[in-house]
Design a protein around this motif. Structure first.
Motif, PDB file in Angstrom:
ATOM      1  N   LEU A 387       0.854  -1.106  -0.150  1.00  0.00           N
ATOM      2  CA  LEU A 387      -0.158   0.093  -0.070  1.00  0.00           C
ATOM      3  C   LEU A 387       1.232   1.271   0.320  1.00  0.00           C
ATOM      4  CD1 LEU A 387      -2.991  -1.377   2.451  1.00  0.00           C
ATOM      5  CD2 LEU A 387      -3.277  -0.961  -0.210  1.00  0.00           C
ATOM      6  N   PHE A 388       1.479   1.146   1.030  1.00  0.00           N
ATOM      7  CA  PHE A 388       2.748   2.645   0.260  1.00  0.00           C
ATOM      8  C   PHE A 388       3.727   2.215  -1.149  1.00  0.00           C
ATOM      9  CE2 PHE A 388       6.723   4.725   2.165  1.00  0.00           C
ATOM     10  CZ  PHE A 388       5.993   5.596   2.449  1.00  0.00           C
ATOM     11  N   HIS A 389       4.204   1.480  -0.762  1.00  0.00           N
ATOM     12  CA  HIS A 389       4.766   1.390  -2.697  1.00  0.00           C
ATOM     13  C   HIS A 389       3.962   2.471  -3.315  1.00  0.00           C
ATOM     14  CE1 HIS A 389       6.961   0.628  -6.165  1.00  0.00           C
ATOM     15  NE2 HIS A 389       7.796   0.180  -5.545  1.00  0.00           N
ATOM     16  N   ASN A 390       2.409   1.680  -3.267  1.00  0.00           N
ATOM     17  CA  ASN A 390       1.267   2.225  -4.687  1.00  0.00           C
ATOM     18  C   ASN A 390       1.142   3.869  -3.746  1.00  0.00           C
ATOM     19  OD1 ASN A 390      -1.010   1.490  -6.046  1.00  0.00           O
ATOM     20  ND2 ASN A 390      -2.189   3.183  -4.625  1.00  0.00           N
ATOM     21  N   ALA A 391       1.066   4.303  -2.826  1.00  0.00           N
ATOM     22  CA  ALA A 391       0.901   5.765  -2.379  1.00  0.00           C
ATOM     23  C   ALA A 391       2.037   6.527  -3.241  1.00  0.00           C
ATOM     24  CB  ALA A 391       0.554   6.107  -1.111  1.00  0.00           C
ATOM     25  N   VAL A 392       3.244   5.677  -2.643  1.00  0.00           N
ATOM     26  CA  VAL A 392       4.176   6.589  -3.555  1.00  0.00           C
ATOM     27  C   VAL A 392       4.545   6.446  -4.687  1.00  0.00           C
ATOM     28  CG1 VAL A 392       7.232   6.067  -3.445  1.00  0.00           C
ATOM     29  CG2 VAL A 392       5.641   6.157  -1.210  1.00  0.00           C
ATOM     30  N   TYR A 450       4.954   3.997 -13.856  1.00  0.00           N
ATOM     31  CA  TYR A 450       5.378   4.235 -12.069  1.00  0.00           C
ATOM     32  C   TYR A 450       5.629   2.486 -11.879  1.00  0.00           C
ATOM     33  CZ  TYR A 450       1.577   7.904 -12.382  1.00  0.00           C
ATOM     34  OH  TYR A 450       1.212   9.022 -13.023  1.00  0.00           O
ATOM     35  N   GLY A 451       5.418   1.570 -13.373  1.00  0.00           N
ATOM     36  CA  GLY A 451       6.824   0.742 -12.635  1.00  0.00           C
ATOM     37  C   GLY A 451       5.849   0.018 -11.804  1.00  0.00           C
TER      38      GLY A 451
END
Length: 492
Positions: A387-392, A450-451
């Motif tokens: 979830l954090f990587h998605n937000a980043v 976005y990778g």
């Protein structure tokens, strides 16, 4: 010939039509009832007619003049006996206690002699009291084989020899009356059966209309139109219940076929997306290898650039394969190493790692203390990282703000709610139902630049569901998105 004979016999003895079977069974039952009624009618009518005739004979026997009992009595002044006016088939006889039997055929002018029973039978009757119940009778078979209905009157007097007066009448005419009644009943029964056949066929045909409707509906149902349903309100309780049962089965089949089609479509889409995701890095590696084989390997700078690019693509393939394996394990029987965990402490331990991933983005933590859950710590870390990587990925590198909060939720505080919120581009309403699908990318926000492989959110949902929880998303385009994971708390 034998097989053909068996087929013809089976066709005659076992009609395949339900209407014919019901009709045959109904007529057989009705015929059996009529035969039973006729038998009972014969027995009851016979006893009724015999009893009535016996009562009439008892009245008649009491009117016989006493002087006829003497051998010299009942004679006219000229020496002729005065005859009794009885029916030609009626006989009169006297049995004395000494065993003598006198037939009064001359006095009664009967057409046949009086039948005689055994002396033991007469002696038993002499022992009976004179006031017998009216309607009692006995059947006597004469010497010629004819049957007679007999009634008796005890003529005994105190101090005198006891005598028994016997009056009989042939039962032939009585049986003729009974048989005539039975013939009338039989004719009426046959007429009733024929009338029932004519009336029952249309009624039976109308009764089986709902079943025929179900048959026609069943003929048009196949795998392509399982939405067809049987009519449930046809006015027959059993047929309606059968239709409801079939409709329930069809509904389950329709859902099953729909789920199977969706599963096949997802599998097809999954295979296509996975092939596409794997083909891109493989194509890139293949291109770099071709460049190296054409001489770029001699150039140190180009060699290291190509190797670095191939290393990145290999890492991407490795990450995609690991994600696919993780999803495969979660789809099967996930093996979780659960234990009691304070979620706030687990997130605190991950703060340095999250700050590194955030870069220049601002990360805000709002964590409640004391929230304890029975979870697999490694899997929960994976959820938070995804979830954090998605937000980043979807927030500005300099102006992005990511909020991570942990609070108790639910009506009684029985849930732990972990929320990751960003101020990125957000997700359009038409894409929200599909963000957790595998390899799904929205046109505006989830492009390949976005990778990632498009599996992070799918893995997050699988892990949450494996812990008896769920993950939801809310978003306003242009204002960011918020992903919330709800997990059941452990009792204190």
């Amino acid at each position: 010939m034998t097989a053909r004979t068996r087929r013809l016999t089976g066709r005659f003895h076992a009609p395949r039509s339900l209407r014919k079977q019901l009709l045959a069974a109904s007529l057989l039952i009705l015929s059996g009832l009529l035969i039973l009624i006729g038998t009972l009618q014969y027995v009851l009518m016979r006893n009724f007619i015999y009893s009535n005739r016996a009562e009439a004979m008892e009245t008649q026997i009491r009117s016989v003049p006493y002087e006829i009992f003497n051998s010299t009595g009942s004679r006219r002044p000229g020496g002729d006996r005065r005859p009794l006016l009885l029916d030609a088939h009626t006989t009169l006889a006297i049995y004395s206690q000494d065993g003598s039997f006198r037939d009064l055929q001359d006095e009664t002018l009967s057409a046949s002699p009086a039948p005689r029973m055994s002396s033991e039978a007469y002696n038993r009757l002499l022992m009976l009291p004179p006031d017998k119940r009216g309607g009692d009778y006995q059947l006597i078979t004469a010497g010629d084989g004819s049957e007679h209905l007999a009634v008796f009157m005890n003529l005994g007097r105190p101090g005198a020899a006891r005598m028994l007066l016997q009056m009989t009448v042939e039962t032939g005419p009585l049986r003729d009356v009974i048989l005539q009644q039975l013939l009338i009943f039989g004719a009426l029964s046959v007429a009733a059966l024929l009338a029932g056949l004519l009336l029952y066929l249309p009624a039976l045909r109308k009764t089986l209309v709902p079943l025929s409707n179900m048959g026609r509906s069943a003929q048009i149902i196949d795998a392509g139109n399982l939405n067809v349903r049987f009519p449930e309100e046809q006015g027959q309780l059993e047929i309606d219940q059968l239709a409801q049962s079939f409709n329930g089965m069809l509904e389950r089949l329709e859902i099953s076929f729909k789920n199977e089609r969706e599963a096949k479509e997802q599998m097809r889409r999954f295979a296509a997306d996975a092939s596409h995701e794997l083909r891109t890095p493989l194509t890139s590696i293949y291109g770099f290898l071709e460049v190296l084989l054409r001489g770029a390997a001699d150039n140190r700078e180009q060699l290291y650039s190509a190797l670095n690019s191939m290393h990145g693509e290999a890492k991407r393939i490795n990450k995609l394969v690991e994600d696919l394996l993780l999803l495969a394990r979660m789809d099967g029987a996930p093996r979780l190493r659960v234990k009691q965990v304070l979620l706030g402490e687990l997130i605190d331990d991950m703060q340095p790692q999250l700050q590194v991933l955030a870069g220049e983005r601002q990360v805000v933590f709002d964590l409640a203390c004391g929230i304890r859950c029975l979870v697999d710590p490694d899997q929960i870390r994976q959820v938070l990282l995804n979830l954090f990587h998605n937000a980043v990925q979807h927030t500005d590198a300099a102006k992005g703000i990511i909020h991570i909060s942990l609070h108790a939720g639910g009506e009684l505080g029985e849930l732990a709610e972990l929320t990751v919120k960003d101020n990125g581009s957000g997700i359009s309403a038409e894409h929200i139902p599909y963000v957790f699908d595998r390899f799904y990318r929205s046109d505006s926000s989830r492009t390949r630049k976005y990778g990632g492989s498009g599996l992070g959110l799918s893995i997050t949902r699988s892990i949450a569901e494996a812990h008896q929880g769920e993950v939801t998303v809310s978003s306003t385009p242009g204002e960011g998105a918020a992903f919330k994971v709800s997990l059941p708390c452990s009792p204190d």
